[in-house]
Design a protein around this motif. Structure first.
Motif, PDB file in Angstrom:
ATOM      1  N   ILE A 104       0.933  -1.289  -0.183  1.00  0.00           N
ATOM      2  CA  ILE A 104      -0.085   0.014  -0.001  1.00  0.00           C
ATOM      3  C   ILE A 104       0.874   1.219   0.044  1.00  0.00           C
ATOM      4  CG2 ILE A 104      -1.903  -1.182   1.070  1.00  0.00           C
ATOM      5  CD1 ILE A 104      -1.196   0.434   3.673  1.00  0.00           C
ATOM      6  N   SER A 105       2.108   1.120   0.703  1.00  0.00           N
ATOM      7  CA  SER A 105       2.811   2.299   0.583  1.00  0.00           C
ATOM      8  C   SER A 105       3.440   2.853  -0.883  1.00  0.00           C
ATOM      9  CB  SER A 105       4.157   1.865   1.230  1.00  0.00           C
ATOM     10  OG  SER A 105       4.980   0.853   0.778  1.00  0.00           O
ATOM     11  N   LYS A 106       3.072   2.000  -1.888  1.00  0.00           N
ATOM     12  CA  LYS A 106       3.197   2.457  -3.212  1.00  0.00           C
ATOM     13  C   LYS A 106       2.196   3.521  -3.744  1.00  0.00           C
ATOM     14  CE  LYS A 106       3.599   0.201  -7.887  1.00  0.00           C
ATOM     15  NZ  LYS A 106       3.568  -0.967  -8.763  1.00  0.00           N
ATOM     16  N   TYR A 107       1.263   3.544  -3.049  1.00  0.00           N
ATOM     17  CA  TYR A 107       0.008   4.474  -3.405  1.00  0.00           C
ATOM     18  C   TYR A 107      -0.323   5.344  -2.341  1.00  0.00           C
ATOM     19  CZ  TYR A 107       0.036   0.731  -6.874  1.00  0.00           C
ATOM     20  OH  TYR A 107       0.181  -0.237  -7.761  1.00  0.00           O
ATOM     21  N   LEU A 108       0.166   5.246  -1.344  1.00  0.00           N
ATOM     22  CA  LEU A 108      -0.309   5.970  -0.182  1.00  0.00           C
ATOM     23  C   LEU A 108       1.072   6.952   0.372  1.00  0.00           C
ATOM     24  CD1 LEU A 108      -2.524   3.965   1.952  1.00  0.00           C
ATOM     25  CD2 LEU A 108      -3.510   5.815   0.270  1.00  0.00           C
ATOM     26  N   TYR A 179      -8.782   5.937  -0.642  1.00  0.00           N
ATOM     27  CA  TYR A 179      -7.540   6.874  -1.102  1.00  0.00           C
ATOM     28  C   TYR A 179      -6.839   6.075  -2.177  1.00  0.00           C
ATOM     29  CZ  TYR A 179      -8.921   9.277   3.231  1.00  0.00           C
ATOM     30  OH  TYR A 179      -9.646  10.025   4.254  1.00  0.00           O
ATOM     31  N   ILE A 180      -6.745   4.860  -2.139  1.00  0.00           N
ATOM     32  CA  ILE A 180      -5.745   4.510  -3.220  1.00  0.00           C
ATOM     33  C   ILE A 180      -6.433   4.585  -4.532  1.00  0.00           C
ATOM     34  CG2 ILE A 180      -5.039   2.059  -4.126  1.00  0.00           C
ATOM     35  CD1 ILE A 180      -4.360   1.258  -1.252  1.00  0.00           C
ATOM     36  N   VAL A 181      -7.780   4.327  -4.580  1.00  0.00           N
ATOM     37  CA  VAL A 181      -8.635   4.694  -5.682  1.00  0.00           C
ATOM     38  C   VAL A 181      -8.325   6.144  -6.010  1.00  0.00           C
ATOM     39  CG1 VAL A 181     -10.952   4.589  -6.676  1.00  0.00           C
ATOM     40  CG2 VAL A 181     -10.307   2.642  -5.234  1.00  0.00           C
ATOM     41  N   GLU A 182      -8.381   6.910  -5.236  1.00  0.00           N
ATOM     42  CA  GLU A 182      -8.089   8.383  -5.789  1.00  0.00           C
ATOM     43  C   GLU A 182      -6.907   8.421  -6.318  1.00  0.00           C
ATOM     44  OE1 GLU A 182     -11.423  10.792  -2.995  1.00  0.00           O
ATOM     45  OE2 GLU A 182      -9.534  10.611  -2.326  1.00  0.00           O
ATOM     46  N   GLY A 186      -6.627   9.245 -10.117  1.00  0.00           N
ATOM     47  CA  GLY A 186      -6.713  10.701 -10.302  1.00  0.00           C
ATOM     48  C   GLY A 186      -8.039  11.311 -10.031  1.00  0.00           C
ATOM     49  N   GLU A 187      -9.125  10.697  -9.748  1.00  0.00           N
ATOM     50  CA  GLU A 187     -10.265  10.923  -9.479  1.00  0.00           C
ATOM     51  C   GLU A 187     -10.748  11.257  -7.938  1.00  0.00           C
ATOM     52  OE1 GLU A 187     -13.097   9.766 -12.747  1.00  0.00           O
ATOM     53  OE2 GLU A 187     -11.561   8.323 -12.985  1.00  0.00           O
ATOM     54  N   ASP A 188     -11.646  11.822  -7.604  1.00  0.00           N
ATOM     55  CA  ASP A 188     -12.401  11.890  -6.403  1.00  0.00           C
ATOM     56  C   ASP A 188     -12.907  10.570  -6.554  1.00  0.00           C
ATOM     57  OD1 ASP A 188     -13.827  13.116  -4.072  1.00  0.00           O
ATOM     58  OD2 ASP A 188     -15.625  12.261  -5.477  1.00  0.00           O
ATOM     59  N   TYR A 189     -13.012  10.033  -5.230  1.00  0.00           N
ATOM     60  CA  TYR A 189     -13.578   8.543  -5.064  1.00  0.00           C
ATOM     61  C   TYR A 189     -15.421   8.340  -5.452  1.00  0.00           C
ATOM     62  CZ  TYR A 189     -14.893   4.330  -2.717  1.00  0.00           C
ATOM     63  OH  TYR A 189     -15.397   2.585  -2.517  1.00  0.00           O
ATOM     64  N   LEU A 190     -16.039   9.327  -5.212  1.00  0.00           N
ATOM     65  CA  LEU A 190     -17.329   9.278  -5.743  1.00  0.00           C
ATOM     66  C   LEU A 190     -17.462   9.712  -7.118  1.00  0.00           C
ATOM     67  CD1 LEU A 190     -20.426   9.265  -5.194  1.00  0.00           C
ATOM     68  CD2 LEU A 190     -20.239  11.787  -4.711  1.00  0.00           C
ATOM     69  N   ALA A 191     -16.712  10.488  -7.610  1.00  0.00           N
ATOM     70  CA  ALA A 191     -16.479  10.588  -9.166  1.00  0.00           C
ATOM     71  C   ALA A 191     -16.544   9.183  -9.757  1.00  0.00           C
ATOM     72  CB  ALA A 191     -15.608  11.645  -9.471  1.00  0.00           C
ATOM     73  N   PHE A 192     -15.312   8.479  -9.093  1.00  0.00           N
ATOM     74  CA  PHE A 192     -14.963   7.320  -9.739  1.00  0.00           C
ATOM     75  C   PHE A 192     -16.114   6.311  -9.665  1.00  0.00           C
ATOM     76  CE2 PHE A 192     -13.022   2.989  -9.894  1.00  0.00           C
ATOM     77  CZ  PHE A 192     -12.100   3.103 -10.686  1.00  0.00           C
ATOM     78  N   LEU A 193     -16.706   6.214  -8.514  1.00  0.00           N
ATOM     79  CA  LEU A 193     -17.894   5.342  -8.462  1.00  0.00           C
ATOM     80  C   LEU A 193     -18.968   5.719  -9.520  1.00  0.00           C
ATOM     81  CD1 LEU A 193     -18.393   5.298  -4.599  1.00  0.00           C
ATOM     82  CD2 LEU A 193     -17.838   3.438  -6.136  1.00  0.00           C
ATOM     83  N   GLN A 194     -19.187   6.979  -9.688  1.00  0.00           N
ATOM     84  CA  GLN A 194     -20.269   7.385 -10.757  1.00  0.00           C
ATOM     85  C   GLN A 194     -19.918   7.320 -12.136  1.00  0.00           C
ATOM     86  OE1 GLN A 194     -23.246   8.628  -9.985  1.00  0.00           O
ATOM     87  NE2 GLN A 194     -23.154   9.795  -7.826  1.00  0.00           N
ATOM     88  N   LYS A 195     -18.689   7.324 -12.252  1.00  0.00           N
ATOM     89  CA  LYS A 195     -18.166   7.038 -13.762  1.00  0.00           C
ATOM     90  C   LYS A 195     -18.214   5.719 -14.095  1.00  0.00           C
ATOM     91  CE  LYS A 195     -14.202   7.917 -16.604  1.00  0.00           C
ATOM     92  NZ  LYS A 195     -12.595   8.123 -16.504  1.00  0.00           N
ATOM     93  N   ASP A 238     -16.669   9.685  10.012  1.00  0.00           N
ATOM     94  CA  ASP A 238     -16.346   9.711   8.518  1.00  0.00           C
ATOM     95  C   ASP A 238     -15.950   8.217   7.951  1.00  0.00           C
ATOM     96  OD1 ASP A 238     -16.024  10.461   6.093  1.00  0.00           O
ATOM     97  OD2 ASP A 238     -14.194  11.729   6.542  1.00  0.00           O
ATOM     98  N   LEU A 239     -17.004   7.366   7.580  1.00  0.00           N
ATOM     99  CA  LEU A 239     -16.498   6.235   7.153  1.00  0.00           C
ATOM    100  C   LEU A 239     -16.144   6.137   5.982  1.00  0.00           C
ATOM    101  CD1 LEU A 239     -19.827   4.454   8.528  1.00  0.00           C
ATOM    102  CD2 LEU A 239     -17.586   4.127   9.327  1.00  0.00           C
ATOM    103  N   PHE A 240     -16.386   7.094   5.077  1.00  0.00           N
ATOM    104  CA  PHE A 240     -15.691   7.167   3.383  1.00  0.00           C
ATOM    105  C   PHE A 240     -16.031   5.869   2.775  1.00  0.00           C
ATOM    106  CE2 PHE A 240     -11.654   7.736   0.829  1.00  0.00           C
ATOM    107  CZ  PHE A 240     -12.271   8.240  -0.043  1.00  0.00           C
ATOM    108  N   ALA A 241     -15.057   5.364   2.384  1.00  0.00           N
ATOM    109  CA  ALA A 241     -15.265   4.102   1.542  1.00  0.00           C
ATOM    110  C   ALA A 241     -15.521   2.771   2.265  1.00  0.00           C
ATOM    111  CB  ALA A 241     -13.948   3.658   0.623  1.00  0.00           C
ATOM    112  N   ALA A 242     -15.346   3.009   3.636  1.00  0.00           N
ATOM    113  CA  ALA A 242     -15.841   1.879   4.549  1.00  0.00           C
ATOM    114  C   ALA A 242     -17.215   1.599   4.620  1.00  0.00           C
ATOM    115  CB  ALA A 242     -15.091   1.855   5.889  1.00  0.00           C
ATOM    116  N   GLY A 243     -18.035   2.843   4.409  1.00  0.00           N
ATOM    117  CA  GLY A 243     -19.390   2.739   4.762  1.00  0.00           C
ATOM    118  C   GLY A 243     -20.191   3.864   4.534  1.00  0.00           C
ATOM    119  N   SER A 244     -19.864   4.816   3.575  1.00  0.00           N
ATOM    120  CA  SER A 244     -20.511   5.918   3.489  1.00  0.00           C
ATOM    121  C   SER A 244     -21.550   5.918   2.458  1.00  0.00           C
ATOM    122  CB  SER A 244     -19.567   7.282   3.349  1.00  0.00           C
ATOM    123  OG  SER A 244     -19.089   7.422   4.574  1.00  0.00           O
ATOM    124  N   ILE A 245     -21.849   4.844   1.584  1.00  0.00           N
ATOM    125  CA  ILE A 245     -23.119   4.922   0.687  1.00  0.00           C
ATOM    126  C   ILE A 245     -24.178   5.012   1.178  1.00  0.00           C
ATOM    127  CG2 ILE A 245     -23.724   3.624  -1.319  1.00  0.00           C
ATOM    128  CD1 ILE A 245     -20.911   2.904  -2.048  1.00  0.00           C
TER     129      ILE A 245
END
Length: 365
Positions: A104-108, A179-182, A186-195, A238-245
């Motif tokens: 994970i250190s490769k991306y964070l 955060y790794i997805v973002e 290069g996109e906001d997490y919600l934007a990536f989900l939407q797209k 702030d659950l973010f990707a863990a539980g915010s949908i």
């Protein structure tokens, strides 16, 4: 917990999809459980071979406005969100932009030395050893933590075990996956989900549960205590990707139906997604759910009365949700509710599923 009293009568107005005697049994079961557990509202959808065979919309989405639950009522789905985070990672892996075996250190940025050997796979399977924030201060939504602040704050706490040594449910790990997805996309997490997911599947009722935003048809969350209903605690994590949908049963049905084919993920990705994770000693991860139950990547892998089960529940303040797939039975049960009783939706989904399992006499005909 800060509770705000709501005085209202809950009517069990129900919208039904024809289902004969079995459908009547489902109605009776749900209404009985709602009354027994003082649940404000429930939306339930049963799919067989990808087609809806039973729908139930009962109780209230909002007690203060006496708004009934409907097909497009939006509930918080809690940790069902983890399915989507894992799918985002697998989509990026299919594009060759990362591997689940990458560190994970490769991306964070600025990860602590204690995280040096943690791989994306460990985050997906809750085997990273990172201490989750569930019992920690400073991770509330009102803090509006940046990615860097979140990592810095979490890194202050020692890991619970070395990666792959044990299993411990870790919401924080799924925040890191977001955060790794973002960072990779290069996109906001919600934007990536939407797209990549919500848009292509036409999940028009699905978004993040941001309390600041206006979300059409959003249900209110409730706590029942001392004989009264109260609005849920507004000081949420702030659950973010863990539980915010937040989503509706109709949208989750689109999601589950897409998983049956290769419209969203390749078959190889789904096999990885739904394969039991293993510890360093080669044993499948023990989840504490009993028996041979284990965990894949964002899904619990279980058995219910001998029926293969791929599922995940979701619990946030004032909400309980369940999304359960029974692949060998071509059956899907989705239950969303606005109750603080965390186990309600999952237990109800399993009871409903049992009504659709073939009886022993039928199975031998």
């Amino acid at each position: 917990m800060k509770l705000f009293k709501v005085v209202a009568a809950i009517g069990l107005a129900v919208v039904l999809l024809a289902g004969g005697a079995r459908g009547d049994s489902v109605d009776d079961l749900i209404k009985s459980e709602m009354q027994k557990h003082h649940v404000a509202g429930v939306a339930c959808l049963v799919l067989k071979d990808g087609q809806p065979v039973k729908a139930f919309y009962g109780g209230q989405a909002n007690l203060e406005w006496n708004t009934p639950v409907a097909t497009n009522t939006v509930f918080e789905i809690g940790s069902i969100s983890k399915q989507f985070a894992a799918a985002c990672i697998l989509l990026l892996a299919e594009e060759g932009k990362l591997s689940v075996d990458d560190n994970i250190s490769k991306y964070l940025p600025h990860t602590p030395p204690a995280w040096a050997n943690i791989k994306i796979r460990h985050l997906l399977s809750h085997t990273s050893g990172i201490h989750s924030y569930d019992d920690l201060e400073g991770f509330e939504f009102r803090q509006h933590l940046t990615q860097a602040q979140f990592i810095s704050l979490l890194a202050r706490h020692p890991v619970d075990f070395s990666p792959g040594k044990s299993w411990s449910y870790c919401n924080a790990g799924y925040n890191l996956l977001g955060y790794i997805v973002e960072n990779v996309s290069g996109e906001d997490y919600l934007a990536f989900l939407q797209k990549n997911i919500f848009g292509p599947l036409q999940m028009t009722n699905t978004t993040m549960r941001d309390p600041i935003q206006v979300i059409p048809h959003r249900a209110a969350g409730y706590v029942y205590t001392n004989g009264s209903y109260f609005n849920r605690d507004y000081d949420i994590t702030d659950l973010f990707a863990a539980g915010s949908i937040a989503s509706s049963v109709s949208d989750l049905a689109k999601w589950d139906t897409a998983l049956a084919g290769e419209r969203l993920l390749d078959e190889s990705s789904k096999q990885l997604w739904w394969a039991p994770a293993h510890l360093n000693n080669g044993q499948p991860v023990p989840t504490g759910h009993g028996g041979g139950n284990t965990y894949g990547m964002g899904w619990f892998l279980e058995s219910l009365d001998g029926h293969k089960t791929i599922e995940h529940g979701g619990v946030t303040s004032g909400f309980s949700a369940a999304n359960a797939l029974f692949p060998d039975d071509h059956l899907t049960i989705i239950v969303l509710s606005n109750t603080d009783e965390g186990s309600f939706a999952g237990a109800l989904a399993k009871e409903i599923a049992s009504l659709y399992f073939p009886k022993a006499s039928q199975a031998h005909q």
